[in-house]
Motif scaffolding. Structure first.
Motif, short mmCIF file in Angstrom:
data_model
loop_
_atom_site.label_atom_id
_atom_site.label_comp_id
_atom_site.label_asym_id
_atom_site.label_seq_id
_atom_site.Cartn_x
_atom_site.Cartn_y
_atom_site.Cartn_z
N ILE A 1 22.71 -15.43 24.97
CA ILE A 1 22.08 -14.54 23.98
C ILE A 1 20.68 -15.03 23.64
O ILE A 1 19.74 -14.23 23.54
N GLN B 1 17.26 -12.87 24.24
CA GLN B 1 16.37 -12.59 23.12
C GLN B 1 14.96 -13.11 23.37
O GLN B 1 13.98 -12.44 23.05
N VAL C 1 11.50 -10.74 23.55
CA VAL C 1 10.37 -10.90 22.64
C VAL C 1 9.06 -10.52 23.31
O VAL C 1 8.16 -9.96 22.68
#
Length: 96
Positions: A81, A85, A89
């Motif tokens: 995860i 992420q 970004v």
């Protein structure tokens, strides 16, 4: 007993998020538009499949009742995860 319930919730969450990513590889969601960017679509697809695999491993770990395997699976899930992420970004819209 509580760890089993929490692991079942974790398995369901990983499957749901993985399914969500896989169904949105060519549809916009939140502030992301993977239909316009093939790199973003690839990241979403990678994240979806990796979460499905982590969900399968977590389900096996829950059935086996092996605390070490459960801990390793949770660590892999957290790192997965985090990696997804961090990759997402880069695709946030830039506001001036």
């Amino acid at each position: 007993m509580v760890i089993n319930i929490l692991m079942i919730v974790y398995v369901l969450l990983t499957f749901f998020i993985g399914w969500f990513f896989l169904t949105h590889t060519h549809k916009p969601f939140l502030v992301f538009h993977p239909e316009e960017n093939p790199n973003l679509s690839g990241i979403i697809k990678f994240g979806g499949w990796s979460l499905i695999i982590v969900g399968i491993l977590a389900a096996i770990a829950t059935i086996m009742q092996n605390d070490v395997f459960i801990s390793i699976t949770l660590l892999i899930g957290v790192l997965d995860i985090l990696a997804v992420q961090l990759m997402l970004v880069h695709f946030f819209p830039k506001f001036k």
